[in-house]
Design an enzyme around this catalytic site. Structure first.
Site, PDB file in Angstrom:
ATOM      1  N   SER A 188       9.072 -24.117  10.499  1.00 53.95           N
ATOM      2  CA  SER A 188       8.935 -24.566   9.117  1.00 53.95           C
ATOM      3  C   SER A 188       7.500 -24.838   8.704  1.00 53.95           C
ATOM      4  CB  SER A 188       9.769 -25.813   8.896  1.00 53.95           C
ATOM      5  OG  SER A 188       9.328 -26.843   9.746  1.00 53.95           O
ATOM      6  N   HIS A 216      15.948 -23.785   8.161  1.00 54.58           N
ATOM      7  CA  HIS A 216      15.125 -23.176   7.105  1.00 54.58           C
ATOM      8  C   HIS A 216      15.533 -21.740   6.823  1.00 54.58           C
ATOM      9  CE1 HIS A 216      12.151 -26.136   5.851  1.00 54.58           C
ATOM     10  NE2 HIS A 216      12.227 -26.613   7.077  1.00 54.58           N
ATOM     11  N   LYS A 247      19.253 -28.393   2.776  1.00 52.09           N
ATOM     12  CA  LYS A 247      18.178 -27.522   2.272  1.00 52.09           C
ATOM     13  C   LYS A 247      18.787 -26.499   1.311  1.00 52.09           C
ATOM     14  CE  LYS A 247      14.870 -28.621   5.861  1.00 52.09           C
ATOM     15  NZ  LYS A 247      15.053 -28.923   7.269  1.00 52.09           N
TER      16      LYS A 247
HETATM   17  C1  LIG Z   1      15.125 -30.090   8.169  1.00 57.96           C
HETATM   18  C2  LIG Z   1      15.298 -29.741   9.593  1.00 57.96           C
HETATM   19  C3  LIG Z   1      16.107 -30.503  10.435  1.00 57.96           C
HETATM   20  C4  LIG Z   1      16.742 -31.774   9.969  1.00 57.96           C
HETATM   21  O1  LIG Z   1      17.775 -31.515   9.087  1.00 57.96           O
HETATM   22  P1  LIG Z   1      18.422 -32.759   8.277  1.00 57.96           P
HETATM   23  O2  LIG Z   1      19.768 -32.254   7.914  1.00 57.96           O
HETATM   24  O3  LIG Z   1      17.522 -33.021   7.135  1.00 57.96           O
HETATM   25  O4  LIG Z   1      18.461 -33.897   9.234  1.00 57.96           O
HETATM   26  C5  LIG Z   1      16.308 -30.066  11.721  1.00 57.96           C
HETATM   27  N1  LIG Z   1      15.719 -28.937  12.190  1.00 57.96           N
HETATM   28  C6  LIG Z   1      14.905 -28.192  11.411  1.00 57.96           C
HETATM   29  C7  LIG Z   1      14.270 -26.961  11.960  1.00 57.96           C
HETATM   30  C8  LIG Z   1      14.661 -28.581  10.098  1.00 57.96           C
HETATM   31  O5  LIG Z   1      13.849 -27.855   9.344  1.00 57.96           O
END
Ligand SMILES: *Cc1c(COP(=O)(O)O)cnc(C)c1O
Length: 400
Positions: A188, A216, A247
């Site tokens: 990310s 992502h 997301k």
């Molecule tokens: C955003 C993200 C998380 C965490 O996800 P949440 O549902 O916000 O806790 C975990 N791993 C990656 C690669 C992320 O980008």
């Protein structure tokens, strides 16, 4: 309380400020979107938003909001229970089966966040006899989750397939019973996609399992938005997929593990963040279900997202900004120094563009950047507005 302790914390905070690493949160007075209302000192102003993970623009989608409202009426506000006691509604099972079907897995288990999914997935599945081999740039939640398991830990430099092979051999030499390779699907901070074909190939050669954290990617990358395994044609060779509803898929909250039935079944028995934390709110489950339906057929949104990314990359490259190359909607603008990144973020803010500067400890020291993210919620005019703002701000600060 001893005042010594609070004084100590104040001096740590002062150090963070002195290093230019102190993070200040902007406050948004309204929904997430391509344009947002930012409130500061009682005044709100509009800004083009380039830093949400709202890739498909579903965070304020009318159909998702309607689905969530209906669920409030039909299923109530909260569950006041963990799943296994009295916190499982038809909605929760429907969401699990729906995300599993979307990603081509037997079943899935939903957590309050992907942070919890990653925090809970390793410890029940892998013991001291096993090996977990992890990419050095993996998300913090994977690092924490691996630490919580008793498995032997191995690390390879980001995307370095030679080093991955060396670690697989090492794990074999150490007598590992089962081996798991774990990687982010999209990294990310840089926006590049993991080399899943090479990882799957090595996994097959060394008899290892593969886990991909596709936070992502799920919803916007690959055919029907089925993520990096579908994008790279490795769907059938990835054993465990973790992801988020926070997301692309509506952006509310919730995480999941999708995998073969015995994996999901054992997690339901043993995963600690699942056993000891509250059920997802019904409205969030219903909204996320609707989001999967929309994402699956959102080729129009995916095309707009890709077109924006191309346009923005071209615009900033032409101005002379240093971009990390890539093919995802994550477009990092490298400033290297934390203060420069913060000055540019501030200058953009004054020009009506909201971006986030990332610096240590989120990225390595000396690798400070502004990470921009495209969204289908943006119009072409918004993207051009942002390019102009970057050009103007960058020139006035002498950065380009
Ligand atoms: C955003 C993200 C998380 C965490 O996800 P949440 O549902 O916000 O806790 C975990 N791993 C990656 C690669 C992320 O980008």
């Amino acid at each position: 309380m001893s005042s010594g302790f609070l004084d100590h914390l104040e001096s740590v905070l002062a150090g963070i400020r002195e290093d230019g690493l102190y993070k200040v949160e902007r406050v948004i007075a309204g929904p997430q979107g391509g344009r947002i209302a930012i409130e500061a000192d009682g005044v709100t102003h509009q800004a083009v938003n380039l830093c949400a993970n709202n890739y498909l623009g579903l965070a304020d989608d009318a159909d998702i909001i309607a689905a969530a409202k209906t669920a409030l009426d039909e299923f109530g506000f909260g569950m006041a229970s963990v799943r296994f006691i009295c916190g499982t509604q038809t909605l929760h099972r429907a969401l699990e089966q729906r995300i599993a079907r979307y990603l081509g897995k037997d079943d899935a288990i939903v957590f309050a966040a992907c942070f919890d999914a990653n925090g809970g997935v390793f410890e029940p599945l892998f013991g001291a006899e096993d090996a977990i081999i992890s990419d050095a740039l993996n998300h913090a939640s994977i690092i924490d989750g691996v630490r919580l398991s008793k498995a032997k830990r191995y690390r390879f430099a980001n995307a370095d397939m030679n080093e991955l092979e060396t670690r697989l051999k090492e794990a074999d030499r150490d007598g590992a019973r089962f081996k798991l390779i774990v990687t982010d699907g999209v990294f990310s901070m840089d926006g590049h996609v993991a080399n899943l074909p090479a990882i799957a190939e090595l996994a097959q050669r060394y008899g290892a399992l593969v886990m991909v954290d596709d936070c992502h990617a799920t919803g916007h990358l690959g055919p029907q938005g089925r993520g990096t395994p579908a994008l790279t044609g490795t769907d059938g060779r990835i054993d465990i997929v973790t992801g988020t509803f926070g997301k692309s898929l509506g952006g509310a909250m919730g995480g999941f593990v999708a995998a073969a039935q015995p994996i999901v079944d054992l997690l339901r028995q043993r995963a600690r963040p699942y056993l000891f934390s509250n059920s997802l709110a019904p409205a969030v489950a219903a909204g996320s279900l609707e989001a999967i339906d929309i994402a699956e057929r959102a080729d129009d949104r995916r095309a707009r997202l890709a077109a924006h990314a191309k346009r923005f990359r071209q615009g900033l490259s032409a101005t002379g900004f240093d971009l990390v190359p890539g093919e995802t909607p994550i477009i990092p603008v490298m400033l290297h120094d934390a203060r420069r990144a913060q000055s540019l973020a501030k200058a953009l803010h004054e020009r009506g563009v909201h971006v986030a500067a990332f610096f240590f400890p989120v990225v390595p020291k000396g690798a400070a950047r502004i990470r921009t993210q495209m969204s289908a919620a943006l119009s072409e005019a918004d993207v051009d507005f942002a390019i102009d703002a970057f050009t103007d701000a960058g020139r006035s600060l002498g950065l380009v």
